[in-house]
Design an enzyme around this catalytic site. Structure first.
Site, short mmCIF file in Angstrom:
data_model
loop_
_atom_site.label_atom_id
_atom_site.label_comp_id
_atom_site.label_asym_id
_atom_site.label_seq_id
_atom_site.Cartn_x
_atom_site.Cartn_y
_atom_site.Cartn_z
N ASP A 23 0.83 -1.20 0.00
CA ASP A 23 0.00 0.00 0.00
C ASP A 23 0.87 1.26 0.00
OD1 ASP A 23 -2.59 1.40 0.42
OD2 ASP A 23 -1.65 1.99 2.31
N GLU A 63 1.18 -0.83 -5.16
CA GLU A 63 0.17 0.20 -5.35
C GLU A 63 0.90 1.53 -5.48
OE1 GLU A 63 -3.36 2.93 -3.78
OE2 GLU A 63 -1.64 2.42 -2.55
C1 BGC Z 1 -5.50 2.86 -0.15
C2 BGC Z 1 -6.52 3.78 0.41
C3 BGC Z 1 -5.98 4.40 1.69
C4 BGC Z 1 -4.58 4.99 1.48
C5 BGC Z 1 -3.90 5.28 2.76
C6 BGC Z 1 -4.37 3.82 -0.44
O1 BGC Z 1 -3.60 3.71 -1.39
O2 BGC Z 1 -5.94 2.19 -1.28
O3 BGC Z 1 -7.74 3.16 0.63
O4 BGC Z 1 -6.82 5.42 2.12
O5 BGC Z 1 -3.76 4.09 0.80
O6 BGC Z 1 -3.50 4.08 3.35
#
Ligand code: BGC
Length: 605
Positions: free
Chosen positions: A212, A254
């Site tokens: 993430d 991500e």
């Molecule tokens: C997630 C979100 C989240 C953010 C902070 C993102 O990339 O997909 O849902 O709010 O990270 O953790």
């Protein structure tokens, strides 16, 4: 089942399973409530594995399930080594993984690597003084002036990446909400602690992680604080650990950025196995509204080749807003005007809606977009509920609009939970168009003409066309701008992809789709490697709401016969002239290109 050979890659090909995988993104909280407390849980998800196996998905991606005050859907972790009590126990997680593996389904999970909740004991200690043992586990500064080049991600709700802490009398750094302080990866103890988290969950059997918010791990003066070399070095360190101790487990980045920046997260094949292709997604929505292929072909032309053994992860919708960060201002205005007519539909820098309502419930458009998702280069990711074309609730706050309970049946609470309605974590949809009375799994399973059955059939077809996993892509010349046609081609291996490892030492059971895979079509070309064969699939899509002619330049395939994939229907052989096809409104077709040129009548059933 066939598997493609990762071209020229070394190492065990079974470790490339993710190149042939359909992922299913699931919100544990929203899927199924096994203990009737109003919140979905791991036991509930486990109870629904039969359904997921029937659907034909290959890997679950679990949204965060750690303890959390839930101020950002669980992306605000307060203990990396536990399961949120609402979702069950570590034992439930292990049982889920083992059961999934027995069905041939892998399981990856979010690793919220960049930040924690401000209630995490690490932060509680760090903020308590400037001298405590965890004082440098987060990023502190005496003023809020440092790193002005770093953008504020949630600019609609946060004014700065710095927030003042009253106890420590200093500012702390956060790229997301102010209750999510960023960890300080310059501190070797932090870097080591996160590796411990990685080992902990992999030892319990998880097949990998979605990293993430990975671009933001480090900060450096004079930079945007994204994609820094130090961040890549740390990702390589995690990867090294996986390769050494957990071969076959994966990392999915991500990183919301332009394809060239994101591709850096593949490294030279020594960073992430997969990266989300963020900019493709809004361009698919632009293309079908403009009825033009250009937005898609343009972003694909900007997409660099990726190292062997890597793969894009592509998606239509996810748990966040339909992000419009990676588009021009003009494109953003266009997409807001087309897809967010009510201002309440906007969320952060995007649109907080699900697939079906975005498409005004047009099933033909949903099929077209899924046909593209399943044939463009990359591993598709399906968001829970989109397989039944669930709707959204724009009156809920933040991104809860797209996180309502899964709709299983027309029963109370949509069959999601037997708790009192008032106790549910979010209200299920009850409107006449998308409510659980109208849209639910039970009804669609009983109806062979439903979208659910259609998608399941497409997943069966995709499985029979392994070249869609890692084959080359050639976009075809076509004078009609509404037609997006391409050929995916490459060598495929006639052998099973590695069985899913069973953490419970049980034998892995192959996924039964209940449908026979299509009979392979011979391309007639000699395979370059024994045990392999060439496969070429022509995919044609009409982005217009009207019927359209397509004249395709298929010169390299002259003499071959397109065989329509769903019905195995042979079409006229490719001649010297451009190949003519007609497509209905939002129509699509996939053809396997075969060397067999028997007369048409001979092949008809
Ligand atoms: C997630 C979100 C989240 C953010 C902070 C993102 O990339 O997909 O849902 O709010 O990270 O953790």
């Amino acid at each position: 089942m066939s598997a493609t050979v990762p071209s020229g890659s070394s190492g065990d090909p079974s470790h490339h399973w993710f190149q042939h995988t359909v992922f299913y993104e699931v919100l544990v909280r929203g899927f199924f409530d096994a203990n009737d407390d109003g919140t979905g849980d791991l036991a509930g998800l486990r109870a629904k594995l039969d359904y997921l196996q029937w659907l034909g998905i290959d890997c679950l991606w679990l949204l965060p399930f750690n303890p959390s005050p839930m101020r950002d859907g669980g992306y605000d972790v307060s203990d990396f080594f536990q399961v949120h009590p609402d979702y069950g126990t570590i034992g439930d997680l292990v049982a889920l993984v083992e059961d999934a593996h027995r069905r041939g389904i892998r399981v990856i999970a979010d690793l919220v690597i960049n930040h924690t909740s401000d209630q995490h004991p690490w932060f509680v200690e760090s903020r308590s003084s400037r001298t405590n043992p965890k004082a440098d586990w987060y990023v502190w500064n005496d003023d809020d002036k440092r790193w002005p080049e770093a953008r504020v991600v949630f600019a609609d709700v946060e004014r700065s990446n710095w927030t003042f802490d009253d106890t420590r009398k200093q500012y702390y750094w956060h790229r997301f909400y102010s209750h999510q302080p960023d960890l300080n990866y310059d501190n070797p103890e932090v870097a080591e602690a996160m590796l411990e988290v990685v080992r902990f969950w992999l030892d319990l059997g998880l097949d990998g992680f979605r990293l993430d918010a990975v671009p933001y791990l480090f900060q450096r003066d004079g930079t945007s604080g994204e994609h820094l070399p130090e961040t890549h070095a740390y990702v390589r360190r995690i990867r090294k650990q996986l390769d050494a101790e957990y071969p076959g487990r994966i990392l999915l980045a991500e990183a919301n950025g332009w394809p060239a920046d994101v591709a850096d997260y593949f490294g030279t094949g020594d960073e992430c196995h997969l990266c989300f292709h963020f900019p493709l997604m809004p361009r698919l929505f632009t293309a079908v509204r403009r009825e033009q292929r250009y937005p898609v072909t343009e972003i694909l032309s900007q997409t660099p080749e990726i190292p062997d053994g890597c793969q894009w992860a592509i998606f239509l919708r996810n748990h966040d807003e339909l992000t419009l960060e990676q588009v021009t201002d003009e494109e953003r205005d266009y997409l807001f005007a087309e897809y967010a007519k009510d201002p309440r539909m906007k969320r952060h820098m995007g649109i907080g809606r699900r697939l079906a309502p975005l498409l005004d419930g047009d099933r033909r458009l949903a099929e077209l977009l899924y046909a593209l998702l399943l044939s463009l280069p990359g591993s598709p990711v399906v968001y829970y509920g989109d397989e039944i074309l669930m709707g959204d609730n724009i009156y809920l706050g933040d991104r809860d609009s797209v996180r309502t309970p899964m709709q299983w049946s027309p029963d109370r609470n949509g069959g999601f939970s037997r708790a009192d309605f008032a106790r549910l974590y979010l209200p299920p949809l009850m409107d006449p168009v998308y409510g659980y009375g109208a849209v639910n799994v039970e009804a669609q399973m009983r109806n062979p003409g439903s979208f659910l059955h259609w998608l399941r059939g497409m997943l069966v077809q995709r499985r029979s066309l392994p070249v869609l996993g890692v084959g080359r892509m050639e976009v075809l010349d076509c004078p009609n701008p509404s037609i997006l046609a391409f050929v995916r081609s490459g060598e495929v291996l006639e052998a099973s992809i590695a069985a899913v490892p069973s953490t419970g030492q049980e034998p892995a059971v192959p996924v039964s789709t209940g449908q026979e895979p299509a009979v392979p079509v011979s391309t007639g070309q000699e395979p370059a490697v024994p045990g392999h064969r060439s496969q070429a699939v022509l995919c044609v899509h009409n982005l217009s709401r009207f019927a359209q002619p397509a004249l395709l330049d298929l010169a390299p395939w002259e003499g071959m016969r397109p065989v329509e994939v769903l019905g195995r229907v042979p079409f006229p052989a490719v001649g010297a002239e451009p190949y003519p096809l007609a497509l209905g409104p939002y129509g699509y077709s996939w053809f396997e290109l075969s060397a067999s040129v028997e007369p048409l009548g001979a092949q008809e059933p």
